[in-house]
Enzyme design. Structure first.
Site, PDB file in Angstrom:
ATOM      1  N   LYS A 183       0.926  -1.114   0.120  1.00  0.00           N
ATOM      2  CA  LYS A 183      -0.020  -0.046   0.049  1.00  0.00           C
ATOM      3  C   LYS A 183       0.929   1.355  -0.026  1.00  0.00           C
ATOM      4  O   LYS A 183       1.570   1.422   1.119  1.00  0.00           O
ATOM      5  CB  LYS A 183      -0.806  -0.019   1.372  1.00  0.00           C
ATOM      6  CG  LYS A 183      -1.616   1.304   1.457  1.00  0.00           C
ATOM      7  CD  LYS A 183      -2.627   1.673   0.421  1.00  0.00           C
ATOM      8  CE  LYS A 183      -3.490   2.982   0.773  1.00  0.00           C
ATOM      9  NZ  LYS A 183      -2.381   4.065   0.947  1.00  0.00           N
ATOM     10  N   GLY A 240       4.240   3.683  11.252  1.00  0.00           N
ATOM     11  CA  GLY A 240       2.989   4.692  11.158  1.00  0.00           C
ATOM     12  C   GLY A 240       2.745   4.976  12.842  1.00  0.00           C
ATOM     13  O   GLY A 240       3.492   4.522  13.641  1.00  0.00           O
ATOM     14  N   SER A 241       1.485   5.453  12.591  1.00  0.00           N
ATOM     15  CA  SER A 241       1.012   5.981  13.986  1.00  0.00           C
ATOM     16  C   SER A 241       0.593   4.690  14.747  1.00  0.00           C
ATOM     17  O   SER A 241       0.218   3.679  14.246  1.00  0.00           O
ATOM     18  CB  SER A 241      -0.156   6.754  13.756  1.00  0.00           C
ATOM     19  OG  SER A 241      -1.293   6.104  13.345  1.00  0.00           O
ATOM     20  N   GLU A 264       5.498  -0.764  13.747  1.00  0.00           N
ATOM     21  CA  GLU A 264       6.375  -0.101  14.584  1.00  0.00           C
ATOM     22  C   GLU A 264       5.573   1.147  14.534  1.00  0.00           C
ATOM     23  O   GLU A 264       5.016   1.756  13.664  1.00  0.00           O
ATOM     24  CB  GLU A 264       7.899   0.188  13.851  1.00  0.00           C
ATOM     25  CG  GLU A 264       8.755   1.011  14.458  1.00  0.00           C
ATOM     26  CD  GLU A 264       9.313   2.226  13.984  1.00  0.00           C
ATOM     27  OE1 GLU A 264       8.867   3.213  14.255  1.00  0.00           O
ATOM     28  OE2 GLU A 264       9.861   2.120  12.888  1.00  0.00           O
ATOM     29  N   CYS A 301      11.088   8.296  14.091  1.00  0.00           N
ATOM     30  CA  CYS A 301      10.624   7.570  15.071  1.00  0.00           C
ATOM     31  C   CYS A 301      11.849   7.343  16.365  1.00  0.00           C
ATOM     32  O   CYS A 301      11.173   7.098  17.500  1.00  0.00           O
ATOM     33  CB  CYS A 301      10.345   6.085  14.707  1.00  0.00           C
ATOM     34  SG  CYS A 301      11.563   5.343  13.558  1.00  0.00           S
ATOM     35  N   GLU A 390       3.778  10.344  22.557  1.00  0.00           N
ATOM     36  CA  GLU A 390       4.830  10.952  21.551  1.00  0.00           C
ATOM     37  C   GLU A 390       4.252  12.209  20.985  1.00  0.00           C
ATOM     38  O   GLU A 390       2.938  12.257  20.591  1.00  0.00           O
ATOM     39  CB  GLU A 390       4.927   9.913  20.687  1.00  0.00           C
ATOM     40  CG  GLU A 390       5.914  10.161  19.306  1.00  0.00           C
ATOM     41  CD  GLU A 390       6.032   9.130  18.253  1.00  0.00           C
ATOM     42  OE1 GLU A 390       6.989   9.326  17.680  1.00  0.00           O
ATOM     43  OE2 GLU A 390       4.895   8.416  18.160  1.00  0.00           O
TER      44      GLU A 390
END
Length: 523
Positions: A183, A240-241, A264, A301, A390
């Protein structure tokens, strides 16, 4: 090479059947041509069905054949030349040097997995020889690892090359013999198309099945959820989130056949300033911290979003130096309008906390992120969960702790992290020794006298950690250990030599390392 705005399914460029969308230039705050189109359910199903059909022939290719494929992808990416770099600059606002370095990293990690394949130990071969005289007799048993099946990969927003179409997840899946249905991230669809076409050309050059790779285009969550729900998909790689990763985990768990999601997601990467180091190097550490925090507009990250130190004059020197350095940095373009908006919201939420002091906060312009530095006490941090989240961007919270015991208490209180850093001198060794067991439980990588931004692509690297840093703290998404996410063990009992995979046969012509009757050997 021109960008057409098409998806790639079965080795062919196809126009998505859904709504049109365009990339967006975050520096100019303007859309970019051409238009892309969202794929529909039928096209997702086609890509997944082709990947399923490609799995057995792809995993049957030799290690050398898959290694050549990975190297061919790297060569095709380099052949894109300026076209790739210029398009990525338009779509991300990232500078040329950063993108050229990221391209090199992408190619090098493909080469690293090729080297692993040629070396052969990735299969973790184990042989227990037959013991017919034993009572009861022991059969001949041989084990190796094989690919799990087609993998759904989600390109990341903050690394348009190294964690995107031909990034670490894709490289690891290909090395394991798994087809990839990817994707593309809607923030850099043109960059994604260029790299996807490089993969397709490499697959054709290596005469691999057409379903070994597909690129799906679109916006929103629907495509990703449909992809993870498809019965042909056997594992997921996501960067991603936290909310996005957990949504995919829920879809994967609800399937008739649940599958693993290697996501992650979220990390604040604590930096712990131990007393002797702080006394000796407060200003130098602060300068390095400020540079790490603002690198890439803080969109890593591994950004140092939390700093712990014992309150006092030395910690004050650190705070003052860091605030002065960050106060002179200008707001810079962030990757997407959505990332910038979320960053502004996170900064404002921290600033609004009664227990938080604002040390530096640059103006937050539309689409840009200015550095922000905050300070609180150890007691307030322990009492207020809102301080633990975060803030993706160049923001960090400095925590003035009562003493070393409070630092350890906060470390115990933290969620799982990608990294934890100790700034320490010789006189801090005993304190560091006491913290290490806690940090080992909390983080996937522990650093000394450095900063967490910058992830080396190597055999020993771990880019993972306990939840919510990742969905599975036993995994890494960087380095050769990343292949383990897409493998599973198979044991062969009493099979004839002619039926055994090459790596399990007696002759071991390749001389790969195998554990035979408990001992490692190449014989």
């Amino acid at each position: 090479m021109s960008i057409t705005g098409e998806a790639l399914i079965g080795g062919q460029a196809v126009k998505g059947n859904g709504a049109a969308f365009r990339a967006y230039n975050p520096s100019l705050l303007a859309p970019i041509e051409p238009s892309f189109h969202m794929v529909d359910a039928q096209q997702i199903d086609q890509a997944c069905a082709l990947a399923k059909a490609a799995f057995d022939p792809f995993r049957a290719t030799s290690d050398a054949g898959r290694a050549a494929f990975l190297e061919a992808i790297g060569e095709q990416i380099l052949a894109l030349g300026e076209t790739l770099i210029e398009r990525a600059m338009l779509e991300t606002g990232l500078p040329r040097a950063r993108l050229e370095g990221e391209r090199a990293r992408t190619v090098n990690q493909l080469k690293l997995f090729a080297t692993l394949l040629r070396e052969g130990s990735w299969q973790d071969v184990r042989i227990d020889s037959a013991l017919p005289e034993r009572q009861p007799p022991r059969p001949d048993m041989r084990m190796r690892l094989i690919g799990v099946g087609p993998v759904a990969v989600f390109a990341a927003s903050n690394f348009p090359l190294a964690f995107s179409v031909a990034g670490g997840d894709t490289a690891a899946a290909f090395a394991a013999g798994c087809p990839v249905v990817l994707k593309a991230h809607s923030a850099h669809p043109g960059t994604s198309e260029l790299v996807a076409r490089a993969i397709v050309r490499a697959a054709q050059q290596c005469e691999l099945p057409a379903g070994v790779f597909a690129l799906l285009t679109g916006t929103g969550n629907g495509i990703g959820q449909a992809l993870v729900a498809h019965p042909a998909i056997q594992a997921v790689g996501f960067t991603g989130s936290r909310s996005g990763g957990q949504a995919l985990m829920a879809v994967a768990a609800a399937r008739a056949q649940p599958i693993p999601v290697f996501a992650e997601m979220s990390s604040i990467n604590p930096v712990i300033l131990l007393p002797r180091a702080l006394a000796a190097r407060a200003e130098d550490i602060a300068a390095g911290f400020a540079a790490s925090l603002t690198l890439g507009v803080g969109q890593f990250c591994t950004n140092p979003g939390l700093v712990l130190g014992v309150a006092g004059a030395d910690f004050d020197r650190f705070c003052g130096t860091a605030a002065a350095a960050l106060g002179t940095t200008e707001a810079a373009t962030m990757l997407t309008a959505g990332i910038a908006s979320s960053y502004h919201s996170g900064v404002h939420a921290l600033a609004a906390q009664d227990c938080v002091e604002v040390l530096a906060q640059n103006a937050q312009a539309e689409g840009k992120g200015g550095a922000a530095l905050f300070k609180t006490t150890g007691a307030a941090f322990l009492a207020e969960p809102a301080l633990h989240g975060e803030v993706f961007g160049p923001a960090s919270l400095l925590v003035a702790c009562r003493d070393a015991d409070e630092i350890k208490a906060i470390a115990e209180h933290l969620e799982g992290q990608l990294t934890a850093t100790l700034q320490m001198d010789e006189g801090d060794l005993e304190l560091a020794r006491g913290l290490l067991p806690v940090l080992e439980r909390k983080a996937g990588r522990i650093l000394a006298n450095g900063f967490p931004t910058g992830v080396e692509v190597s055999t020993a690297m771990v880019h993972g950690g306990p939840f919510p840093a990742t969905s599975d703290g036993r995994s890494s998404s960087v380095g050769t250990a990343a292949i383990a996410r897409f493998l599973r063990p198979v044991c062969y009992q009493n099979l004839a030599q002619g039926l055994l995979p090459e790596a399990l046969r007696e002759d071991n012509d390749r001389g790969i390392w195998r554990r035979r009757d408990g001992a490692l050997t190449t014989e």
